[in-house]
Write a protein that holds these residues in place. Structure first.
Motif, PDB file in Angstrom:
ATOM      1  N   ILE A 119      70.596  54.489  21.581  1.00 18.71           N
ATOM      2  CA  ILE A 119      71.177  53.425  20.762  1.00 18.71           C
ATOM      3  C   ILE A 119      72.566  53.867  20.311  1.00 18.71           C
ATOM      4  CG2 ILE A 119      70.824  51.919  18.760  1.00 18.71           C
ATOM      5  CD1 ILE A 119      68.447  51.858  20.676  1.00 18.71           C
ATOM      6  N   ILE A 120      73.536  52.974  20.338  1.00 17.45           N
ATOM      7  CA  ILE A 120      74.877  53.273  19.842  1.00 17.45           C
ATOM      8  C   ILE A 120      75.332  52.139  18.925  1.00 17.45           C
ATOM      9  CG2 ILE A 120      75.551  54.635  21.861  1.00 17.45           C
ATOM     10  CD1 ILE A 120      77.124  52.159  22.863  1.00 17.45           C
TER      11      ILE A 120
ATOM     12  N   ILE B  18      71.786  50.552  24.213  1.00 18.60           N
ATOM     13  CA  ILE B  18      71.483  49.423  23.322  1.00 18.60           C
ATOM     14  C   ILE B  18      72.453  49.508  22.152  1.00 18.60           C
ATOM     15  CG2 ILE B  18      69.741  48.386  21.812  1.00 18.60           C
ATOM     16  CD1 ILE B  18      67.803  50.116  23.900  1.00 18.60           C
ATOM     17  N   THR B  19      73.175  48.435  21.883  1.00 19.88           N
ATOM     18  CA  THR B  19      74.259  48.472  20.901  1.00 19.88           C
ATOM     19  C   THR B  19      73.929  47.709  19.631  1.00 19.88           C
ATOM     20  OG1 THR B  19      75.887  48.622  22.700  1.00 19.88           O
ATOM     21  CG2 THR B  19      76.707  47.977  20.536  1.00 19.88           C
ATOM     22  N   VAL B  20      74.207  48.342  18.493  1.00 17.89           N
ATOM     23  CA  VAL B  20      74.126  47.685  17.189  1.00 17.89           C
ATOM     24  C   VAL B  20      75.570  47.365  16.785  1.00 17.89           C
ATOM     25  CG1 VAL B  20      73.395  47.882  14.787  1.00 17.89           C
ATOM     26  CG2 VAL B  20      72.078  49.018  16.596  1.00 17.89           C
ATOM     27  N   PRO B  21      75.936  46.079  16.699  1.00 14.75           N
ATOM     28  CA  PRO B  21      77.344  45.732  16.508  1.00 14.75           C
ATOM     29  C   PRO B  21      77.826  45.786  15.060  1.00 14.75           C
ATOM     30  CG  PRO B  21      76.057  43.741  16.763  1.00 14.75           C
ATOM     31  CD  PRO B  21      75.097  44.893  16.942  1.00 14.75           C
ATOM     32  N   LEU B  22      79.119  46.066  14.904  1.00 14.69           N
ATOM     33  CA  LEU B  22      79.810  45.898  13.638  1.00 14.69           C
ATOM     34  C   LEU B  22      80.364  44.480  13.598  1.00 14.69           C
ATOM     35  CD1 LEU B  22      79.890  49.102  14.134  1.00 14.69           C
ATOM     36  CD2 LEU B  22      81.790  49.081  12.507  1.00 14.69           C
TER      37      LEU B  22
ATOM     38  N   LEU C 204      63.681  56.945  20.162  1.00 14.45           N
ATOM     39  CA  LEU C 204      65.087  56.550  20.154  1.00 14.45           C
ATOM     40  C   LEU C 204      65.993  57.699  19.722  1.00 14.45           C
ATOM     41  CD1 LEU C 204      64.750  53.106  18.295  1.00 14.45           C
ATOM     42  CD2 LEU C 204      64.395  53.584  20.737  1.00 14.45           C
ATOM     43  N   VAL C 205      67.137  57.797  20.386  1.00 20.46           N
ATOM     44  CA  VAL C 205      68.230  58.656  19.930  1.00 20.46           C
ATOM     45  C   VAL C 205      69.371  57.717  19.555  1.00 20.46           C
ATOM     46  CG1 VAL C 205      69.865  60.477  20.507  1.00 20.46           C
ATOM     47  CG2 VAL C 205      67.536  60.553  21.430  1.00 20.46           C
ATOM     48  N   VAL C 206      69.821  57.795  18.310  1.00 21.76           N
ATOM     49  CA  VAL C 206      70.833  56.879  17.783  1.00 21.76           C
ATOM     50  C   VAL C 206      72.131  57.640  17.558  1.00 21.76           C
ATOM     51  CG1 VAL C 206      71.364  55.195  15.990  1.00 21.76           C
ATOM     52  CG2 VAL C 206      68.968  55.643  16.611  1.00 21.76           C
ATOM     53  N   LEU C 207      73.192  57.220  18.233  1.00 22.96           N
ATOM     54  CA  LEU C 207      74.508  57.849  18.094  1.00 22.96           C
ATOM     55  C   LEU C 207      75.423  56.914  17.314  1.00 22.96           C
ATOM     56  CD1 LEU C 207      75.057  59.223  21.729  1.00 22.96           C
ATOM     57  CD2 LEU C 207      73.799  60.266  19.844  1.00 22.96           C
ATOM     58  N   THR C 208      76.122  57.458  16.309  1.00 23.27           N
ATOM     59  CA  THR C 208      77.030  56.632  15.512  1.00 23.27           C
ATOM     60  C   THR C 208      78.415  57.235  15.429  1.00 23.27           C
ATOM     61  OG1 THR C 208      76.727  57.675  13.331  1.00 23.27           O
ATOM     62  CG2 THR C 208      75.040  56.086  14.028  1.00 23.27           C
ATOM     63  N   ILE C 209      79.362  56.401  15.032  1.00 23.99           N
ATOM     64  CA  ILE C 209      80.711  56.835  14.707  1.00 23.99           C
ATOM     65  C   ILE C 209      80.653  57.920  13.624  1.00 23.99           C
ATOM     66  CG2 ILE C 209      80.884  54.966  13.013  1.00 23.99           C
ATOM     67  CD1 ILE C 209      83.874  54.851  13.463  1.00 23.99           C
ATOM     68  N   SER C 210      81.673  58.760  13.563  1.00 32.16           N
ATOM     69  CA  SER C 210      81.748  59.813  12.553  1.00 32.16           C
ATOM     70  C   SER C 210      81.447  59.278  11.154  1.00 32.16           C
ATOM     71  CB  SER C 210      83.153  60.436  12.552  1.00 32.16           C
ATOM     72  OG  SER C 210      83.337  61.268  11.426  1.00 32.16           O
TER      73      SER C 210
ATOM     74  N   VAL D 298      62.511  58.244  15.741  1.00 34.73           N
ATOM     75  CA  VAL D 298      63.921  57.851  15.792  1.00 34.73           C
ATOM     76  C   VAL D 298      64.768  59.016  15.271  1.00 34.73           C
ATOM     77  CG1 VAL D 298      65.683  56.278  14.922  1.00 34.73           C
ATOM     78  CG2 VAL D 298      63.409  55.401  15.486  1.00 34.73           C
ATOM     79  N   PHE D 299      65.720  59.458  16.088  1.00 32.56           N
ATOM     80  CA  PHE D 299      66.563  60.606  15.755  1.00 32.56           C
ATOM     81  C   PHE D 299      68.026  60.159  15.726  1.00 32.56           C
ATOM     82  CE2 PHE D 299      62.681  61.989  17.689  1.00 32.56           C
ATOM     83  CZ  PHE D 299      62.270  63.073  16.906  1.00 32.56           C
ATOM     84  N   VAL D 300      68.653  60.280  14.558  1.00 34.25           N
ATOM     85  CA  VAL D 300      70.017  59.793  14.367  1.00 34.25           C
ATOM     86  C   VAL D 300      70.999  60.964  14.438  1.00 34.25           C
ATOM     87  CG1 VAL D 300      71.579  58.499  12.862  1.00 34.25           C
ATOM     88  CG2 VAL D 300      69.127  57.955  12.877  1.00 34.25           C
ATOM     89  N   VAL D 301      72.080  60.767  15.199  1.00 33.48           N
ATOM     90  CA  VAL D 301      73.098  61.804  15.372  1.00 33.48           C
ATOM     91  C   VAL D 301      74.462  61.266  14.951  1.00 33.48           C
ATOM     92  CG1 VAL D 301      74.284  63.313  17.019  1.00 33.48           C
ATOM     93  CG2 VAL D 301      71.846  62.834  17.305  1.00 33.48           C
TER      94      VAL D 301
END
Length: 281
Positions: free
Chosen positions: A6-7, A22-26, A81-87, A107-110
């Motif tokens: 997920i990004i 899979i994208t979560v939008p701003l 799920l592996v979730v990657l986000t902006i800084s 669910v693992f958030v990075v």
């Protein structure tokens, strides 16, 4: 067990990765008009509106509920799920993703400590690790380690949008436009850092190459991505030509991605960037 990546929509990977992410939008706001990044406004439409607007648009991070909705949907089949986000130093998106993950044990958030194509190459690496059969927890551990090796360096075409966003003064922006100053920036420890200022695109391209060499060079065994903001890639093509000695013989084809609206709001059109993993010392 299947692993999904997920990004958030500030992360720009190569288009060949789109069906694997899979994208979560701003959200992007032009005055009273609200657009969902990448959903009801394309990059081309965004930059067209950006060039013609008087006031800089604003962006809104996804809510925890937006992430919860995605987590619920994507874990229904038993996936992790592996979730990657902006800084986390540039946006509260990471915090939203973490709050949403509190009631999920798969669910693992990075925090990528990067943005756009810098985070994009981490997403590509995460996809490869998932395809190798790594677990979500293993992937998150590896990405947390590898993010320290990611380099993203960008040349901005104009200071106008930094001025509109209040990041530089009108005086500095005016002087910069007269001198054709083009700032070269990077992401360091999750924050934007100015590396230098060039007079004209040619000097800017040279400074980009210089900064890549200063970092110790490119690890071509890992993902590499170039990006640009706006609707035209002419400046990027010039940069590729000027720096071809860096890539020749190392990659068969350079991957290119456009930089979306959430970050394009702040850097404006005409920016070019390169993201890579630096060589291990």
């Amino acid at each position: 067990m299947k692993v999904k990546i997920i990004i958030d929509s500030t992360i720009n990977a190569h288009e060949s990765m789109n069906d694997k992410l899979i994208t979560v939008p701003l959200s992007v706001h032009f005055g009273d008009e609200e657009y969902i990044d990448g959903v009801n406004i394309t990059n081309e439409q965004f930059y067209d509106k950006l060039k013609n607007c008087k006031e800089l648009p604003t962006t809104s991070q996804p809510t925890p509920q937006a992430f919860i909705d995605v987590y619920n949907k994507e874990t229904e089949d038993g996936s992790s799920l592996v979730v990657l986000t902006i800084s986390s130093k540039l946006s509260g998106t990471y915090q939203s993703a973490c709050i949403a993950a509190e009631n999920f044990d798969n669910v693992f958030v990075v925090d990528t400590k990067s943005v756009v194509i810098g985070a994009g190459i981490l997403a590509e690496m995460a996809i490869s690790l998932a395809q190798e059969g790594k677990s979500a927890q293993e992937i998150a551990t590896i990405i947390n380690r590898e993010r320290e090796n990611v380099q993203i360096i960008a040349l901005l075409d104009t200071l106008e949008y930094l001025k509109k966003g209040g990041r530089i003064s009108k005086t500095v922006a005016f002087a910069g436009s007269l001198l054709a100053i083009k700032p070269v920036i990077c992401i360091e420890n999750g924050e934007i850092k100015m590396l230098g200022k060039a007079r004209g695109s040619k000097q800017g391209n040279n400074l980009l190459v210089e900064q890549i060499e200063k970092s110790g060079g490119v690890d071509f065994s890992k993902p590499l991505l170039l990006g640009y903001s706006g609707c035209e890639d002419n400046l990027l093509k010039t940069y590729i030509q000027d720096s071809k000695f860096l890539w020749k013989g190392n990659v068969s084809q350079l991957k290119i991605s456009t930089i979306g609206s959430a970050v394009g709001t702040h850097i404006g059109p005409g920016a070019i960037a390169v993201a890579f993993f630096k060589k291990d010392k």
